[in-house]
Design a protein around this motif. Sequence first.
Motif, mmCIF file in Angstrom:
data_model
loop_
_atom_site.group_PDB
_atom_site.id
_atom_site.type_symbol
_atom_site.label_atom_id
_atom_site.label_comp_id
_atom_site.label_asym_id
_atom_site.label_seq_id
_atom_site.Cartn_x
_atom_site.Cartn_y
_atom_site.Cartn_z
ATOM 1 N N LYS A 29 0.843 -1.205 0.000
ATOM 2 C CA LYS A 29 0.000 0.000 0.000
ATOM 3 C C LYS A 29 0.872 1.247 0.000
ATOM 4 C CE LYS A 29 -3.628 -2.416 2.345
ATOM 5 N NZ LYS A 29 -4.505 -2.583 3.430
ATOM 6 N N THR A 30 0.232 2.387 -0.107
ATOM 7 C CA THR A 30 0.927 3.666 -0.120
ATOM 8 C C THR A 30 1.947 3.756 1.005
ATOM 9 O OG1 THR A 30 -1.003 4.767 -1.061
ATOM 10 C CG2 THR A 30 0.605 6.180 0.031
ATOM 11 N N ASP A 31 3.159 4.139 0.632
ATOM 12 C CA ASP A 31 4.293 4.327 1.544
ATOM 13 C C ASP A 31 4.842 3.028 2.146
ATOM 14 O OD1 ASP A 31 4.436 7.109 1.148
ATOM 15 O OD2 ASP A 31 2.864 7.443 2.643
ATOM 16 N N ASP A 32 4.336 1.872 1.706
ATOM 17 C CA ASP A 32 4.937 0.603 2.130
ATOM 18 C C ASP A 32 6.279 0.440 1.429
ATOM 19 O OD1 ASP A 32 2.813 -0.122 3.731
ATOM 20 O OD2 ASP A 32 2.089 -1.729 2.416
ATOM 21 N N LYS A 33 7.207 -0.155 2.141
ATOM 22 C CA LYS A 33 8.517 -0.437 1.547
ATOM 23 C C LYS A 33 8.383 -1.606 0.589
ATOM 24 C CE LYS A 33 13.313 -1.059 2.429
ATOM 25 N NZ LYS A 33 14.387 -1.575 3.121
ATOM 26 N N VAL A 34 8.960 -1.449 -0.593
ATOM 27 C CA VAL A 34 8.946 -2.485 -1.621
ATOM 28 C C VAL A 34 10.149 -3.394 -1.397
ATOM 29 C CG1 VAL A 34 9.071 -2.857 -4.128
ATOM 30 C CG2 VAL A 34 7.820 -0.902 -3.228
ATOM 31 N N TYR A 35 10.042 -4.643 -1.836
ATOM 32 C CA TYR A 35 11.168 -5.570 -1.741
ATOM 33 C C TYR A 35 12.413 -4.950 -2.378
ATOM 34 C CZ TYR A 35 7.500 -9.074 -1.014
ATOM 35 O OH TYR A 35 6.427 -9.777 -0.544
ATOM 36 N N LYS A 66 12.067 6.586 -4.289
ATOM 37 C CA LYS A 66 13.269 6.161 -3.567
ATOM 38 C C LYS A 66 13.532 7.093 -2.387
ATOM 39 C CE LYS A 66 16.720 4.721 -6.097
ATOM 40 N NZ LYS A 66 17.934 4.630 -6.951
ATOM 41 N N LYS A 67 13.855 6.475 -1.241
ATOM 42 C CA LYS A 67 14.344 7.225 -0.084
ATOM 43 C C LYS A 67 15.792 6.812 0.076
ATOM 44 C CE LYS A 67 10.231 7.751 2.825
ATOM 45 N NZ LYS A 67 9.648 7.404 4.138
ATOM 46 N N ARG A 68 16.667 7.770 -0.089
ATOM 47 C CA ARG A 68 18.103 7.484 -0.059
ATOM 48 C C ARG A 68 18.488 6.705 1.195
ATOM 49 N NH1 ARG A 68 21.549 10.810 -2.993
ATOM 50 N NH2 ARG A 68 23.538 9.793 -3.106
ATOM 51 N N GLY A 69 19.119 5.573 0.989
ATOM 52 C CA GLY A 69 19.593 4.741 2.088
ATOM 53 C C GLY A 69 18.535 3.861 2.735
ATOM 54 N N LEU A 70 17.276 4.025 2.343
ATOM 55 C CA LEU A 70 16.198 3.256 2.963
ATOM 56 C C LEU A 70 15.517 2.284 2.007
ATOM 57 C CD1 LEU A 70 14.504 6.033 5.125
ATOM 58 C CD2 LEU A 70 16.097 4.251 5.864
ATOM 59 N N GLY A 71 15.556 2.585 0.721
ATOM 60 C CA GLY A 71 14.914 1.698 -0.247
ATOM 61 C C GLY A 71 13.847 2.407 -1.057
ATOM 62 N N MET A 72 12.968 1.592 -1.643
ATOM 63 C CA MET A 72 11.890 2.130 -2.474
ATOM 64 C C MET A 72 10.552 1.882 -1.805
ATOM 65 S SD MET A 72 12.950 1.538 -6.377
ATOM 66 C CE MET A 72 14.649 1.597 -6.908
#
Length: 126
Positions: A29-35, A66-72
């Motif tokens: 869902k919205t703002d969930d971290k993707v694999y 993308k959030k730098r250093g955190l993932g997508m």
Amino acid sequence: MQLNSDGTKPIYVQIAEWLENEIIADHLKTDDKVYSQYQLAELFNINPATAGKGLTLLLEEQIVYKKRGLGMFVTAEAKKMILEKRRNERLTLMIQEIVLEAKRLMVSEDELITLIKRASSKEEGK
């Protein structure tokens, strides 16, 4: 999910579509971290670069950010964008193929509409 390595569709596209299906099904869902590309590579037993290419495809389509250093992560408009894209591309193509085949078989427009309605009512009865 099993990827089709013998098909005409590239593996990275299949990865992107799998993630899109996860979003449509509300598993992401919205703002969930993707694999991550490494998680996807392990999950599907593929090269991480191939998985990364699938993620990049979604990034380019603004389905993930993308959030730098955190993932997508899933964008707020992701589900709406995917549904719209699939309606516009896939469904239109499928309908064009059906209409073309109906013409080949000399099925009138009214007959075709009747067949579609019949198929739809059978699906609703399941």
